[in-house]
Design an enzyme around this catalytic site. Structure first.
Site, PDB file in Angstrom:
ATOM      1  N   ASP A 265       0.864  -1.134  -0.092  1.00  0.00           N
ATOM      2  CA  ASP A 265      -0.031  -0.010  -0.012  1.00  0.00           C
ATOM      3  C   ASP A 265       0.827   1.583   0.015  1.00  0.00           C
ATOM      4  OD1 ASP A 265      -2.572   1.547   0.682  1.00  0.00           O
ATOM      5  OD2 ASP A 265      -1.190   2.213   2.146  1.00  0.00           O
TER       6      ASP A 265
ATOM      7  N   TYR B 120       2.762  10.091  -0.754  1.00  0.00           N
ATOM      8  CA  TYR B 120       3.787   9.394  -0.010  1.00  0.00           C
ATOM      9  C   TYR B 120       5.159   9.795  -0.535  1.00  0.00           C
ATOM     10  CZ  TYR B 120       0.449   6.679   2.478  1.00  0.00           C
ATOM     11  OH  TYR B 120      -0.814   6.213   3.276  1.00  0.00           O
TER      12      TYR B 120
ATOM     13  N   LYS C 237       3.081  -0.769   8.719  1.00  0.00           N
ATOM     14  CA  LYS C 237       4.252  -0.145   8.231  1.00  0.00           C
ATOM     15  C   LYS C 237       5.542  -0.484   8.897  1.00  0.00           C
ATOM     16  CE  LYS C 237       5.976   3.723   8.767  1.00  0.00           C
ATOM     17  NZ  LYS C 237       6.581   5.129   8.852  1.00  0.00           N
ATOM     18  N   SER C 238       6.657  -0.705   8.428  1.00  0.00           N
ATOM     19  CA  SER C 238       7.973  -0.759   9.109  1.00  0.00           C
ATOM     20  C   SER C 238       9.069  -0.800   8.156  1.00  0.00           C
ATOM     21  CB  SER C 238       8.095  -2.118   9.986  1.00  0.00           C
ATOM     22  OG  SER C 238       9.168  -2.132  10.661  1.00  0.00           O
TER      23      SER C 238
END
Length: 294
Positions: A43, A48, A240-241
């Protein structure tokens, strides 16, 4: 990997990697690690600024493109019928794909809702032309969804929302369920709750005693418990990471199940405190910014 069936029959992996606020130079490495570990859903978003790096990681991986579910978002600055069609062109070119699996509107634009409707009609056109496999929205509240459904033909496949135990948006979730719109959680482990912007109420849901007690019972991390909480309620989750070990940990959530009492305990943590922007406050004046060409 568990999959979810969207309202148009498209299958989507239930868990994906989010890349919100991931710097471009770290995005490629994170997506590469995720694909290597078994993720098949990425995603991203035009806003972004890392779609290009997502695309490079996908192309460089050993995973066939047709096995990867790619999701991205149109920013409010590209709302409008022709503008949104061009927004697709920009995102597809940066991602290096001919077809996007799920394309959604990143926010509603309440003060100029006609632009929102025009943008969604462009998504409908892209869907009809086969350029996207499914369309949806993000951060849409019940009034936005009601107005959208009244004025358009295709029911959104997905509504991506801030959802974690401290902020559950049950009214929106119920509306979505009633209209067969899949709820997709951003910040599913409550990362937003310990960002500086959360203000005086800053407190990590990961450290909540109710969460840590359940994690200890199952021999899992608090993050894994929160992801399991979302998955067991039929939601898509996109943690997220940028750290490989954490990316691997977030995927390891399909070998245990929370008991009804544990789900109830997590539901009881609701604070009513939103971490992201108030949807009604999103305007072009305050949040608009140009999305670069491909």
């Amino acid at each position: 990997m568990q999959t979810l069936t969207l309202n148009n029959g498209v299958q989507m992996p239930a868990l994906g990697l989010g890349v919100f606020q991931t710097p471009p130079d770290e995005t490629r490495e994170a997506v590469t690690a995720a694909l290597d570990l078994g993720y098949r859903h990425i995603d991203t978003a035009a806003a972004y600024g890392n779609e290009r790096e997502v695309g490079r990681a996908i192309r460089d991986s050993q995973v066939p493109r047709e096995d990867i579910f790619v999701e991205t978002k149109i920013w409010i600055s590209d709302f409008g019928y022709e503008e949104t069609l061009h927004g697709f062109d920009k995102s597809a070119a940066k991602l290096g794909v001919d077809q996007i699996d799920l394309l959604i509107l990143h926010q509603a634009l309440p003060s100029e809702f006609e632009k929102t409707l025009a943008a969604y009609r462009a998504l409908e056109k892209l869907l009809a032309d086969g350029k996207v496999r499914a369309i949806g929205v993000s951060n849409f509240m019940v009034d936005h969804l009601t107005a959208l459904l009244d004025a358009t033909s295709v029911v959104p496949a997905v509504n991506q929302l801030e959802i974690h135990p401290y902020f559950q948006q049950r009214g929106v979730l119920d509306f979505d369920d009633k209209h067969h719109i899949l709820n997709q959680a951003w910040s599913p482990i409550g990362g937003i709750t310990f960002y500086p912007g959360y203000g005086e109420h800053r407190k990590s849901v990961l450290k909540d005693p109710a969460v840590t007690a359940i994690a200890e019972t199952h021999g899992k991390s608090p993050a894994q418990v929160l992801l399991r909480w979302g998955l067991q309620q039929g939601r898509s989750v996109i943690p997220k990471s940028t750290k490989r070990a954490r990316i691997a940990e977030n995927l390891d959530v399909f070998d245990f199940e929370l008991a009804d009492g544990e789900l109830t305990a997590l539901d009881a943590l609701e604070t009513g405190r939103r971490g992201g922007p108030e949807p009604e406050n999103v305007t072009l004046a305050d949040y608009g910014r140009a999305i670069p060409e491909a």
